[in-house]
Design a protein around this motif. Structure first.
Motif, mmCIF file in Angstrom:
data_model
loop_
_atom_site.group_PDB
_atom_site.id
_atom_site.type_symbol
_atom_site.label_atom_id
_atom_site.label_comp_id
_atom_site.label_asym_id
_atom_site.label_seq_id
_atom_site.Cartn_x
_atom_site.Cartn_y
_atom_site.Cartn_z
ATOM 1 N N PRO A 57 3.320 -13.451 -12.223
ATOM 2 C CA PRO A 57 2.212 -12.490 -12.196
ATOM 3 C C PRO A 57 1.318 -12.726 -10.989
ATOM 4 O O PRO A 57 1.280 -13.809 -10.423
ATOM 5 C CB PRO A 57 1.460 -12.789 -13.483
ATOM 6 N N ALA A 58 0.596 -11.688 -10.614
ATOM 7 C CA ALA A 58 -0.373 -11.824 -9.533
ATOM 8 C C ALA A 58 -1.504 -12.735 -9.992
ATOM 9 O O ALA A 58 -1.821 -12.798 -11.166
ATOM 10 C CB ALA A 58 -0.919 -10.447 -9.157
ATOM 11 N N GLU A 59 -2.076 -13.436 -9.042
ATOM 12 C CA GLU A 59 -3.199 -14.337 -9.347
ATOM 13 C C GLU A 59 -4.421 -13.529 -9.778
ATOM 14 O O GLU A 59 -4.739 -12.500 -9.213
ATOM 15 C CB GLU A 59 -3.546 -15.139 -8.096
ATOM 16 N N ILE A 60 -5.083 -14.001 -10.809
ATOM 17 C CA ILE A 60 -6.288 -13.352 -11.305
ATOM 18 C C ILE A 60 -7.469 -14.266 -10.991
ATOM 19 O O ILE A 60 -7.448 -15.443 -11.332
ATOM 20 C CB ILE A 60 -6.208 -13.117 -12.827
ATOM 21 N N PRO A 61 -8.502 -13.717 -10.340
ATOM 22 C CA PRO A 61 -9.677 -14.548 -10.066
ATOM 23 C C PRO A 61 -10.303 -15.070 -11.352
ATOM 24 O O PRO A 61 -10.236 -14.421 -12.393
ATOM 25 C CB PRO A 61 -10.631 -13.588 -9.353
ATOM 26 N N ALA A 62 -10.918 -16.227 -11.270
ATOM 27 C CA ALA A 62 -11.587 -16.813 -12.432
ATOM 28 C C ALA A 62 -12.878 -16.070 -12.748
ATOM 29 O O ALA A 62 -13.381 -16.129 -13.865
ATOM 30 C CB ALA A 62 -11.886 -18.288 -12.176
ATOM 31 N N LEU A 63 -13.407 -15.359 -11.767
ATOM 32 C CA LEU A 63 -14.661 -14.651 -11.942
ATOM 33 C C LEU A 63 -14.638 -13.393 -11.074
ATOM 34 O O LEU A 63 -14.259 -13.447 -9.905
ATOM 35 C CB LEU A 63 -15.826 -15.542 -11.511
#
Length: 126
Positions: A57-63
């Motif tokens: 999956p694509a990286e998801i920002p923590a915020l």
């Protein structure tokens, strides 16, 4: 997710970059934040459709740090543009979070954003 898309459409009508042609900085901020919000909602939607996908999956920002501008010229505040900020964290556990958590988080994000766009004072969620 259809309720969510309807709510997202309400957000889009308030912050659409074409409404801010006389304010290039606000226009750019709204475009950038809408792209961020859409990527978060796409991630939530992907969790609904394929929670255990084996593909990377694509990286998801923590915020997510969303900044929008709305035109309050019709209100008696005196200022035409009002800045609306929202810091939003994806569900704990990131991609491994349960799909229901993603759906709830996405709905809460859009609902909070709509309230702020309408002038309701709310604090960022933990």
């Amino acid at each position: 997710m259809s309720r969510l898309r309807t709510a997202l459409h309400s957000v889009w009508r308030r912050v659409h970059p074409d409404l801010f042609q006389r304010h290039p900085a606000a226009q750019a901020a709204n475009q950038r934040s809408m792209q961020e919000l859409t990527s978060f909602l796409d991630a939530a939607s992907q969790q609904q459709s394929e929670p255990a996908s084996s593909s990377a999956p694509a990286e998801i920002p923590a915020l997510f740090n969303l900044t929008f501008f709305v035109d309050d010229a019709d209100k008696s505040s005196g200022d035409q543009l009002r800045q609306v900020r929202l810091l939003w964290r994806p569900p704990a556990g990131g991609r491994s979070a349960h799909s229901a958590q993603w759906e709830r988080s996405a709905e809460d994000c859009v609902r909070t954003l709509l309230a702020r766009l309408d002038g309701a004072d709310a604090i960022d969620p933990p």
